[in-house]
Each structure stands twice: as structure tokens, then as C-alpha cells.
Design an enzyme around this catalytic site. Sequence first.
Site, PDB file in Angstrom:
ATOM      1  N   HIS A  58       0.839  -1.207   0.000  1.00 39.00           N
ATOM      2  CA  HIS A  58       0.000   0.000   0.000  1.00 39.00           C
ATOM      3  C   HIS A  58       0.873   1.256   0.000  1.00 39.00           C
ATOM      4  O   HIS A  58       1.022   1.916  -1.013  1.00 39.00           O
ATOM      5  CB  HIS A  58      -0.937  -0.067   1.218  1.00 39.00           C
ATOM      6  CG  HIS A  58      -2.009   0.977   1.266  1.00 39.00           C
ATOM      7  ND1 HIS A  58      -2.160   1.978   0.341  1.00 39.00           N
ATOM      8  CD2 HIS A  58      -3.023   1.160   2.165  1.00 39.00           C
ATOM      9  CE1 HIS A  58      -3.202   2.730   0.660  1.00 39.00           C
ATOM     10  NE2 HIS A  58      -3.738   2.254   1.765  1.00 39.00           N
TER      11      HIS A  58
ATOM     12  N   HIS B  10      -1.679   0.206 -12.051  1.00 37.80           N
ATOM     13  CA  HIS B  10      -2.663   0.583 -11.029  1.00 37.80           C
ATOM     14  C   HIS B  10      -3.915  -0.257 -11.200  1.00 37.80           C
ATOM     15  O   HIS B  10      -4.302  -0.567 -12.324  1.00 37.80           O
ATOM     16  CB  HIS B  10      -3.018   2.080 -11.137  1.00 37.80           C
ATOM     17  CG  HIS B  10      -3.599   2.624  -9.884  1.00 37.80           C
ATOM     18  ND1 HIS B  10      -4.928   2.508  -9.579  1.00 37.80           N
ATOM     19  CD2 HIS B  10      -3.024   3.254  -8.827  1.00 37.80           C
ATOM     20  CE1 HIS B  10      -5.156   3.059  -8.400  1.00 37.80           C
ATOM     21  NE2 HIS B  10      -4.008   3.515  -7.916  1.00 37.80           N
TER      22      HIS B  10
ATOM     23  N   ASP C  26       3.386   6.921  -7.188  1.00 35.25           N
ATOM     24  CA  ASP C  26       4.622   6.653  -6.456  1.00 35.25           C
ATOM     25  C   ASP C  26       5.892   6.820  -7.280  1.00 35.25           C
ATOM     26  O   ASP C  26       6.980   6.783  -6.725  1.00 35.25           O
ATOM     27  CB  ASP C  26       4.584   5.229  -5.885  1.00 35.25           C
ATOM     28  CG  ASP C  26       3.621   5.139  -4.718  1.00 35.25           C
ATOM     29  OD1 ASP C  26       3.732   5.984  -3.817  1.00 35.25           O
ATOM     30  OD2 ASP C  26       2.748   4.258  -4.721  1.00 35.25           O
TER      31      ASP C  26
HETATM   32  N1  COA Z   1       5.813  -3.960 -13.329  1.00 38.87           N
HETATM   33  C1  COA Z   1       5.786  -4.990 -14.194  1.00 38.87           C
HETATM   34  N2  COA Z   1       4.657  -5.619 -14.565  1.00 38.87           N
HETATM   35  C2  COA Z   1       3.508  -5.188 -14.028  1.00 38.87           C
HETATM   36  C3  COA Z   1       3.466  -4.117 -13.124  1.00 38.87           C
HETATM   37  C4  COA Z   1       4.667  -3.504 -12.785  1.00 38.87           C
HETATM   38  N3  COA Z   1       4.696  -2.471 -11.939  1.00 38.87           N
HETATM   39  N4  COA Z   1       2.180  -3.892 -12.759  1.00 38.87           N
HETATM   40  C5  COA Z   1       1.447  -4.799 -13.418  1.00 38.87           C
HETATM   41  N5  COA Z   1       2.255  -5.576 -14.176  1.00 38.87           N
HETATM   42  C6  COA Z   1       1.837  -6.662 -15.061  1.00 38.87           C
HETATM   43  C7  COA Z   1       1.616  -7.943 -14.258  1.00 38.87           C
HETATM   44  O1  COA Z   1       2.801  -8.687 -14.165  1.00 38.87           O
HETATM   45  C8  COA Z   1       0.570  -8.610 -15.088  1.00 38.87           C
HETATM   46  O2  COA Z   1       1.187  -9.160 -16.224  1.00 38.87           O
HETATM   47  P1  COA Z   1       0.743 -10.603 -16.781  1.00 38.87           P
HETATM   48  O3  COA Z   1      -0.695 -10.431 -17.144  1.00 38.87           O
HETATM   49  O4  COA Z   1       1.684 -10.818 -17.921  1.00 38.87           O
HETATM   50  O5  COA Z   1       0.940 -11.534 -15.616  1.00 38.87           O
HETATM   51  C9  COA Z   1      -0.312  -7.455 -15.569  1.00 38.87           C
HETATM   52  O6  COA Z   1       0.559  -6.320 -15.586  1.00 38.87           O
HETATM   53  C10 COA Z   1      -1.489  -7.178 -14.652  1.00 38.87           C
HETATM   54  O7  COA Z   1      -1.028  -7.116 -13.300  1.00 38.87           O
HETATM   55  P2  COA Z   1      -1.979  -7.199 -12.028  1.00 38.87           P
HETATM   56  O8  COA Z   1      -1.151  -7.442 -10.818  1.00 38.87           O
HETATM   57  O9  COA Z   1      -3.123  -8.131 -12.285  1.00 38.87           O
HETATM   58  O10 COA Z   1      -2.561  -5.746 -12.008  1.00 38.87           O
HETATM   59  P3  COA Z   1      -3.235  -5.065 -10.777  1.00 38.87           P
HETATM   60  O11 COA Z   1      -4.138  -4.079 -11.356  1.00 38.87           O
HETATM   61  O12 COA Z   1      -3.800  -6.004  -9.797  1.00 38.87           O
HETATM   62  O13 COA Z   1      -1.950  -4.398 -10.072  1.00 38.87           O
HETATM   63  C11 COA Z   1      -0.551  -3.005  -8.832  1.00 38.87           C
HETATM   64  C12 COA Z   1      -1.894  -3.136  -9.593  1.00 38.87           C
HETATM   65  C13 COA Z   1      -0.420  -1.552  -8.372  1.00 38.87           C
HETATM   66  C14 COA Z   1      -0.569  -3.913  -7.610  1.00 38.87           C
HETATM   67  C15 COA Z   1       0.594  -3.369  -9.760  1.00 38.87           C
HETATM   68  O14 COA Z   1       0.551  -2.588 -10.914  1.00 38.87           O
HETATM   69  C16 COA Z   1       1.949  -3.272  -9.081  1.00 38.87           C
HETATM   70  O15 COA Z   1       2.384  -4.209  -8.397  1.00 38.87           O
HETATM   71  N6  COA Z   1       2.688  -2.124  -9.262  1.00 38.87           N
HETATM   72  C17 COA Z   1       3.953  -1.921  -8.636  1.00 38.87           C
HETATM   73  C18 COA Z   1       3.797  -1.427  -7.199  1.00 38.87           C
HETATM   74  C19 COA Z   1       3.344   0.003  -7.140  1.00 38.87           C
HETATM   75  O16 COA Z   1       3.821   0.871  -7.850  1.00 38.87           O
HETATM   76  N7  COA Z   1       2.388   0.246  -6.232  1.00 38.87           N
HETATM   77  C20 COA Z   1       1.826   1.544  -6.025  1.00 38.87           C
HETATM   78  C21 COA Z   1       0.420   1.599  -6.482  1.00 38.87           C
HETATM   79  S1  COA Z   1      -0.242   3.246  -6.389  1.00 38.87           S
END
Ligand code: COA
Length: 377
Positions: free
Chosen positions: A222, A261, A312
Site C-alpha cells: 500500500h 494501477h 509513487d
Molecule cells: N511492473 C511490471 N509488470 C507489471 C506491473 C509492474 N509495476 N504492474 C502490473 N504488471 C503486469 C503484471 O505482471 C501482469 O502481467 P501478466 O498479465 O503478464 O501476468 C499485468 O501487468 C497485470 O497485473 P496485475 O497485478 O493483475 O494488475 P493489478 O491491477 O492487480 O496491479 C498493482 C496493480 C499496483 C498492484 C501493480 O501494478 C503493481 O504491483 N505495481 C507496482 C507497485 C506500485 O507501484 N504500487 C503503487 C500503487 S499506487
Amino acid sequence: MAGVPPVQRGLEDVVALESKICFIDGREGRLIYEGYDIRDLAAKSSFEEVAYLLWYGRLPTGAQLAELRARFGVLRDLPAPVVELITAMPKDATPMDVLRTTVSALALFEPGEGKPGASSIGGAQRLTAAIPTILGVFHRYRSGLPPIRSRPELAQAAYLLYALLDRVPSELDARAVDVALILHADHELNASTFAARVTASTLSDLYSAVTSAVGTLKGPLHGGANERVMEMLDEIGTPERAEAVVHEKLAQHERIMGFGHRVYKVEDPRATILRDWSRRIGEERGNRRYYDTLLKVEEVVHREKGLYPNVDLYSGSIYSLLGIPHDLFTPIFAASRVAGWTAHVLEEYQDLRLIRPTAKYVGPTDLTYVPIAERAG
Ligand code: COA
């Protein structure tokens, strides 16, 4: 089990309640507080104005804003036993642990705040005013800086920087933090706000709700991504190395922090604004290394994965250039989000419904009870 609706893991796509506080348009990349676009608020308002907006549902007049500022000035000072408590904590404690424990302790020194209800607006203002002081008292104590002094004349962003760094910031630095505070103040039902609302929905008090929220924000999924962006920037070093390092991370299926996101399908509007502030603060200090490196990282991540930056990606580069240690990034997030947490708690009290979902039971139901003396290891 027959008749049980499908499980929505992580409550994804579940619409849990109605709210007038915050709207995220993930397709258009818009973030709205109480009807106002975040871009207008970031360009024209202050954190205090936004906090007022979230609490009262309307922008303040000049007189109302002056009154709120004056109140913050008074409410910043902590009761002496709370200062003693903070300065008795281990110096190597994480600031988020200190914040959680101190918010909880502060409730004991606020007569009348143990009950929920509309009067909790006083607690909302007290907590918002006090969090910079809590962080400042702890950080100064652990770093050997002089104790904090009352500075009621400083606006919230300038006071936060003064509390942490023991110097009154330039207008530009204070404005950069003011904008960051505005942009982090609310984000609909994110995990910590939901935790606050769950606590409030049991008719528990505001301080307990904010204690739940701080504990929830602390988790790395988070509140902690901007700290991890800084680790990546340190690993990359110079913009020329960005392409190779990002490729290597993606090849190892690593997530690149600061991208992607759950709600935004386009660029997070907060990232757009903070990118510009990262450039401004970098140029003002004659150090565009972070900004140039992040631009390159963005280019590669977008080309390779089609992902957009989130809030972020750039915030940590701004805080670092201002001289703020990395472990204070998430507490700064809390210093802003407390306005949103408390607005949501007040809204919950207005339209209260115990938040209590159900679980799909997947365990056995007909085991035979074995007396303790007859149980095998
Ligand atoms: N880097 C690399 N790949 C990413 C990614 C990232 N930051 N965010 C998503 N992806 C990829 C996933 O690996 C997945 O790929 P696949 O379908 O080939 O397996 C696809 O994008 C979808 O990911 P998913 O985790 O289902 O998306 P989500 O909407 O649930 O995830 C987050 C949202 C924020 C959890 C995710 O983007 C993330 O972990 N980001 C990095 C952490 C971050 O910056 N957090 C702050 C949020 S404000």
C-alpha cells in the site's frame, strides 16, 4: 456450497458503499475530490483548503481557511506525556510503527474524543495537525536534532518540512510538499481508508479508526512503493543505465515499482503533476539525475509492458531532493491521507451500516470431537 455467490478475492470490483468524497475515473485518468478536479486543486489550492473540502464538502471562504489554519497552529502541540512516550521509543523503530502507537496513545489525552459522531471533526483536525509534530519529535530525537518548537505561523506543508528537517523551507520546497499532500489526501476506498471505515462502522471512535488505517497503510503493498522506487534509482545510477537495468528486471519477471494501477487504465493524474514537480525541484538544485532517469525508465516500461506511471514514481525523487530520509516517505503519505481517512470516518458515522462481509467456508463440517487424552500427536 450451493447458493453461495462467487468469492471476490480482495473485494475486487465490489461496490461496498456510497460516498460523496472521492471519484476516480480510471479510464479518463481523472481524480475528483468532492466534485473538484485534482488538477485544479493542485494548481490553485493548499492542503488546508483540501482538508476543509473533504471534511465539510465545500471549499472554505478566506475567513474559514484562516480559522482552520489558526486551529492547526494550536493543535500541533502534543501533550507532554505523549512527547515523553515518543522519546522513550527505540531509536531504530520504524516511523510508521511510532506513528501508529502515538496516534493510539493521543486518544487517551483527548477528553470527549472516545465517542463517535459528528463532534469527531475536532479529532480529525487534531490528528491532522498533530501528525507532522509526532513525526518531527521522533525523527529529531533519533537523529540528535534540537527539539521541535511551536511554529503556529507556518502552513501545514512548511511546518511538516520544518518539523522533519529543523529549517524553514523555501517557498518552492514548501509548495512541492503542499502539492504532494493535496494529491495524496484521498483515494476512495483504498485499503487503509476501508480499514478506517470498517472500524468506524462498529461505532468505534475516530482515533481507533485512524490507528487501524495507519497500520494498514504501513504494508509495502500500500504505502511503501515510492521508497522502493528510490532503491531502484540508486541501483540504476545514471540515466544511461536505465534501459539495461529495467530490461534485466523485466526478464526476471520483477515488478517495476511506480507503474501500474488497479483502477487507472491510463496515466495516474497524480503522476503527471508530480513528474513536473520532480523536474522543477531537480532543476532548482542543479540535479536532474532522478528526473532524467525516471523519464528513461518510463519510456522503457511503456514500450515493453504498456504500463503507465502511478503516484509513487516521482514522489520519492522530490522528497529525496528535499533531504527527507526514505523511511519518512510513507509517514508523509499518512500526514496527508489522514484528511481523507477522517472525512470517510465522519461520512460513515452519518450513514452507518456495520461492514461485515461473509466468507465462503471451505473447511470440514462433520468432524468427531476427540477428548484431549485420546488425541494422537
Ligand atoms: N511492473 C511490471 N509488470 C507489471 C506491473 C509492474 N509495476 N504492474 C502490473 N504488471 C503486469 C503484471 O505482471 C501482469 O502481467 P501478466 O498479465 O503478464 O501476468 C499485468 O501487468 C497485470 O497485473 P496485475 O497485478 O493483475 O494488475 P493489478 O491491477 O492487480 O496491479 C498493482 C496493480 C499496483 C498492484 C501493480 O501494478 C503493481 O504491483 N505495481 C507496482 C507497485 C506500485 O507501484 N504500487 C503503487 C500503487 S499506487
